[in-house]
Design an enzyme around this catalytic site. Sequence first.
Site, PDB file in Angstrom:
ATOM      1  N   HIS A 109       0.810  -1.223   0.000  1.00 32.89           N
ATOM      2  CA  HIS A 109       0.000   0.000   0.000  1.00 32.89           C
ATOM      3  C   HIS A 109       0.836   1.262   0.000  1.00 32.89           C
ATOM      4  O   HIS A 109       0.343   2.336   0.312  1.00 32.89           O
ATOM      5  CB  HIS A 109      -0.976  -0.030   1.182  1.00 32.89           C
ATOM      6  N   GLY A 172       0.085  -9.716  12.632  1.00 29.25           N
ATOM      7  CA  GLY A 172      -0.720  -8.513  12.824  1.00 29.25           C
ATOM      8  C   GLY A 172      -1.582  -8.122  11.646  1.00 29.25           C
ATOM      9  O   GLY A 172      -1.758  -6.933  11.376  1.00 29.25           O
TER      10      GLY A 172
END
Length: 235
Positions: A109, A172
């Site tokens: 991203h 995570g």
Amino acid sequence: MKDELDSRIHTLAQWLYESGHLVVFTGAGISTESGLPDFRGPDGMWTRRDKGLPPRPMTRPWDSVEPNSGHIAIKKLQDLGKLAFLISQNVDNLHLKSGIRPDLLAELHGNITRLRCTRCGETVSKSAGLSSCQCGGRLVSSVVNFGESLPQRDLGLSFEHSRKSDLFVVVGSSLVVTPAADMPREALRSGARLVIINHGETPFDRLAHLRFHEKIGEVLPRAVKRLKRLMGMFE
Ligand SMILES: [Zn+2]
């Protein structure tokens, strides 16, 4: 309960030791332990990104956010020659700041501290103060907004390494956003072991060979320490 965690950490260390092509995949959960906001909260960076909004300005400069023990444990895997590739959904620059080699990292991203060339796809640090690339292309924020395509190099390498991996460790991430969530599937299809270290549920929980709901900082550094012992290195 503690003994049971110990035994899972030992298993993870053993698998890290045996692995010939380790791929680590990180999401926002690793950075919340650095004091970054919950990216999935009501005004979190990801929630805003999904609405097409830019990240909310930080109350403190990005430069002041430091990698935590989870990031450092991954960097140690690199130093031990164990990390084949790192895929991250995070834009916070903490992996690079921890010393991860750029050629071993895909930032799906983008990266809040870097600009990307619209023509050749190269990235440069914002701090260089450039507005155009060496190739003449225009430099824009490298952070990928909702609806924008992911960077091709990063995406291609991520799938390639996922397919090659024999151990795929999710750290995570809730694995709900595609195409990122397709990567553990690719790894499983290739026969990789899948390890998930994430507080909340993921759609892959039933497929995982080893599952940690504990804090990343309580798991990864201990697994890496144990790995070093298996490799005959003592601190
Ligand atoms: Zn360029």
